[in-house]
Design a protein around this motif. Structure first.
Motif, PDB file in Angstrom:
ATOM      1  N   ALA A   1     -12.152 -26.599 -28.679  1.00 29.88           N
ATOM      2  CA  ALA A   1     -13.056 -27.722 -28.918  1.00 29.88           C
ATOM      3  C   ALA A   1     -14.025 -27.405 -30.041  1.00 29.88           C
ATOM      4  O   ALA A   1     -14.488 -26.272 -30.182  1.00 29.88           O
ATOM      5  N   GLN A   2     -14.312 -28.416 -30.842  1.00 24.77           N
ATOM      6  CA  GLN A   2     -15.332 -28.320 -31.874  1.00 24.77           C
ATOM      7  C   GLN A   2     -16.243 -29.536 -31.775  1.00 24.77           C
ATOM      8  O   GLN A   2     -15.876 -30.546 -31.174  1.00 24.77           O
ATOM      9  N   GLN A   3     -17.433 -29.439 -32.342  1.00 27.33           N
ATOM     10  CA  GLN A   3     -18.395 -30.535 -32.287  1.00 27.33           C
ATOM     11  C   GLN A   3     -18.761 -30.972 -33.697  1.00 27.33           C
ATOM     12  O   GLN A   3     -18.954 -30.140 -34.589  1.00 27.33           O
ATOM     13  N   ARG A   4     -18.823 -32.285 -33.886  1.00 25.56           N
ATOM     14  CA  ARG A   4     -19.243 -32.856 -35.163  1.00 25.56           C
ATOM     15  C   ARG A   4     -20.324 -33.893 -34.892  1.00 25.56           C
ATOM     16  O   ARG A   4     -20.396 -34.476 -33.798  1.00 25.56           O
ATOM     17  N   TYR A   5     -21.172 -34.142 -35.903  1.00 20.81           N
ATOM     18  CA  TYR A   5     -22.262 -35.108 -35.783  1.00 20.81           C
ATOM     19  C   TYR A   5     -22.030 -36.260 -36.761  1.00 20.81           C
ATOM     20  O   TYR A   5     -21.620 -36.038 -37.907  1.00 20.81           O
ATOM     21  N   VAL A   6     -22.286 -37.471 -36.306  1.00 22.17           N
ATOM     22  CA  VAL A   6     -22.117 -38.653 -37.146  1.00 22.17           C
ATOM     23  C   VAL A   6     -23.375 -39.504 -37.045  1.00 22.17           C
ATOM     24  O   VAL A   6     -24.147 -39.407 -36.089  1.00 22.17           O
ATOM     25  N   SER A   7     -23.577 -40.362 -38.043  1.00 18.02           N
ATOM     26  CA  SER A   7     -24.689 -41.295 -38.014  1.00 18.02           C
ATOM     27  C   SER A   7     -24.247 -42.596 -37.359  1.00 18.02           C
ATOM     28  O   SER A   7     -23.066 -42.823 -37.108  1.00 18.02           O
ATOM     29  N   GLU A   8     -25.195 -43.456 -37.082  1.00 23.26           N
ATOM     30  CA  GLU A   8     -24.909 -44.722 -36.420  1.00 23.26           C
ATOM     31  C   GLU A   8     -24.124 -45.642 -37.365  1.00 23.26           C
ATOM     32  O   GLU A   8     -24.269 -45.585 -38.578  1.00 23.26           O
ATOM     33  N   GLY A   9     -23.275 -46.504 -36.768  1.00 26.49           N
ATOM     34  CA  GLY A   9     -22.508 -47.457 -37.567  1.00 26.49           C
ATOM     35  C   GLY A   9     -21.023 -47.181 -37.481  1.00 26.49           C
ATOM     36  O   GLY A   9     -20.579 -46.312 -36.734  1.00 26.49           O
ATOM     37  N   PRO A  10     -20.215 -47.925 -38.255  1.00 25.07           N
ATOM     38  CA  PRO A  10     -18.766 -47.714 -38.238  1.00 25.07           C
ATOM     39  C   PRO A  10     -18.414 -46.264 -38.569  1.00 25.07           C
ATOM     40  O   PRO A  10     -18.965 -45.665 -39.486  1.00 25.07           O
ATOM     41  N   LEU A  11     -17.496 -45.703 -37.813  1.00 28.12           N
ATOM     42  CA  LEU A  11     -17.080 -44.328 -38.019  1.00 28.12           C
ATOM     43  C   LEU A  11     -16.142 -44.208 -39.195  1.00 28.12           C
ATOM     44  O   LEU A  11     -15.466 -45.169 -39.558  1.00 28.12           O
ATOM     45  N   THR A  12     -16.068 -43.019 -39.772  1.00 30.42           N
ATOM     46  CA  THR A  12     -15.134 -42.771 -40.868  1.00 30.42           C
ATOM     47  C   THR A  12     -14.283 -41.562 -40.512  1.00 30.42           C
ATOM     48  O   THR A  12     -14.700 -40.680 -39.746  1.00 30.42           O
ATOM     49  N   LEU A  13     -13.086 -41.531 -41.083  1.00 32.54           N
ATOM     50  CA  LEU A  13     -12.210 -40.384 -40.861  1.00 32.54           C
ATOM     51  C   LEU A  13     -12.830 -39.105 -41.385  1.00 32.54           C
ATOM     52  O   LEU A  13     -12.702 -38.036 -40.773  1.00 32.54           O
ATOM     53  N   ALA A  14     -13.510 -39.196 -42.504  1.00 36.70           N
ATOM     54  CA  ALA A  14     -14.136 -38.007 -43.080  1.00 36.70           C
ATOM     55  C   ALA A  14     -15.190 -37.423 -42.137  1.00 36.70           C
ATOM     56  O   ALA A  14     -15.279 -36.213 -41.967  1.00 36.70           O
ATOM     57  N   ALA A  15     -15.971 -38.308 -41.512  1.00 39.51           N
ATOM     58  CA  ALA A  15     -17.016 -37.846 -40.599  1.00 39.51           C
ATOM     59  C   ALA A  15     -16.423 -37.137 -39.386  1.00 39.51           C
ATOM     60  O   ALA A  15     -17.018 -36.209 -38.841  1.00 39.51           O
ATOM     61  N   LEU A  16     -15.220 -37.552 -38.987  1.00 34.70           N
ATOM     62  CA  LEU A  16     -14.585 -36.940 -37.825  1.00 34.70           C
ATOM     63  C   LEU A  16     -13.750 -35.722 -38.189  1.00 34.70           C
ATOM     64  O   LEU A  16     -13.192 -35.065 -37.307  1.00 34.70           O
ATOM     65  N   GLY A  17     -13.644 -35.438 -39.487  1.00 32.76           N
ATOM     66  CA  GLY A  17     -12.825 -34.331 -39.914  1.00 32.76           C
ATOM     67  C   GLY A  17     -11.335 -34.609 -39.753  1.00 32.76           C
ATOM     68  O   GLY A  17     -10.550 -33.680 -39.562  1.00 32.76           O
ATOM     69  N   THR A  18     -10.958 -35.880 -39.858  1.00 30.68           N
ATOM     70  CA  THR A  18      -9.571 -36.264 -39.602  1.00 30.68           C
ATOM     71  C   THR A  18      -8.993 -37.059 -40.762  1.00 30.68           C
ATOM     72  O   THR A  18      -8.212 -37.993 -40.564  1.00 30.68           O
ATOM     73  N   VAL A  19      -9.374 -36.740 -41.967  1.00 34.04           N
ATOM     74  CA  VAL A  19      -8.890 -37.477 -43.131  1.00 34.04           C
ATOM     75  C   VAL A  19      -7.364 -37.418 -43.183  1.00 34.04           C
ATOM     76  O   VAL A  19      -6.757 -36.354 -43.087  1.00 34.04           O
TER      77      VAL A  19
END
Length: 219
Positions: A199-217
């Motif tokens: 497991a890993q943890q990532r942080y995102v800001s509020e609003g529509p999610l992006t693949l880049a933010a999830l590390g899943t490009v």
């Protein structure tokens, strides 16, 4: 008086962003949060809606009408939301949940290329629902994304996580303060690692999610 259980067939609902077919390269099963209308959930995932990616958004089986907003005319059609499990019928709800999502996944994947990569995305209580489904179901998947996850107190979180197969897991936390400390994820991250899961943890800001933010490009 003691409530009795009776199994029966019922009709579930889901939204499909894209259509199954030979050109699909990625399939995502996305489970909404508590009381979250599917249309609102779909708006958060708009950046993932591409021609090669199929997004399947199943709705919880327990539907109800949300209260009307202030100033909204009394004749307005109520917005429908749903919950994944009720506190007084947890075990039957979990069994129904697993059967429902396994059957839906089998139907969708049968119409996509064999071996297509599968991502499961759970938001809020939908993250708990995703874990229970995958721990006890038969659906093949490649990775699990848990966004601001919340496990109801009636669900044994550690026992659930031990039942998950070894697959990559990303715990996604928001930088806003709108969620509970549980949704921040520190306790769940430790439980995942204690269960021997990657497991890993990532942080995102509020609003529509992006693949880049999830590390899943590109996935």
């Amino acid at each position: 008086m003691v409530p009795q259980s009776f199994p029966t067939v019922r009709t579930a609902r889901y939204i499909s962003l894209g259509e199954p077919g030979a050109d699909i390269q990625h399939v995502w099963f996305c489970l909404h949060g508590e009381g979250q209308p599917l249309a609102d959930f779909a708006a958060q995932l708009v950046n993932f809606d591409t021609p090669e990616r199929l997004l399947v958004l199943p709705e919880g089986l327990s539907r109800y009408a949300l209260p009307t907003s202030a100033g909204e005319p009394s004749t307005a059609t109520p917005t429908t939301a749903a919950t994944w499990f009720a506190p007084d019928s947890l075990l039957p709800d979990l069994a129904d949940l697993t059967t429902y999502l396994d059957d839906l996944a089998a139907d969708v994947l049968a119409r996509c290329p064999e071996g297509v990569p599968v991502t499961v995305f759970g938001y809020g209580h939908g993250a708990a629902a995703a874990c229970r489904w995958l721990a006890g179901g038969r659906t093949r998947y490649d990775r699990l994304l848990l966004y601001a996850p919340i496990f109801p107190a009636t669900i044994d979180r550690r026992a659930t996580l031990v039942g998950l197969p070894e697959r990559p897991i990303t715990l996604i936390s928001t930088t806003t303060e709108a969620f509970t400390s549980e949704a921040a994820g520190a306790g769940l991250l430790q439980d995942l690692r204690d269960a021997g899961l990657s497991a890993q943890q990532r942080y995102v800001s509020e609003g529509p999610l992006t693949l880049a933010a999830l590390g899943t490009v590109g996935k």
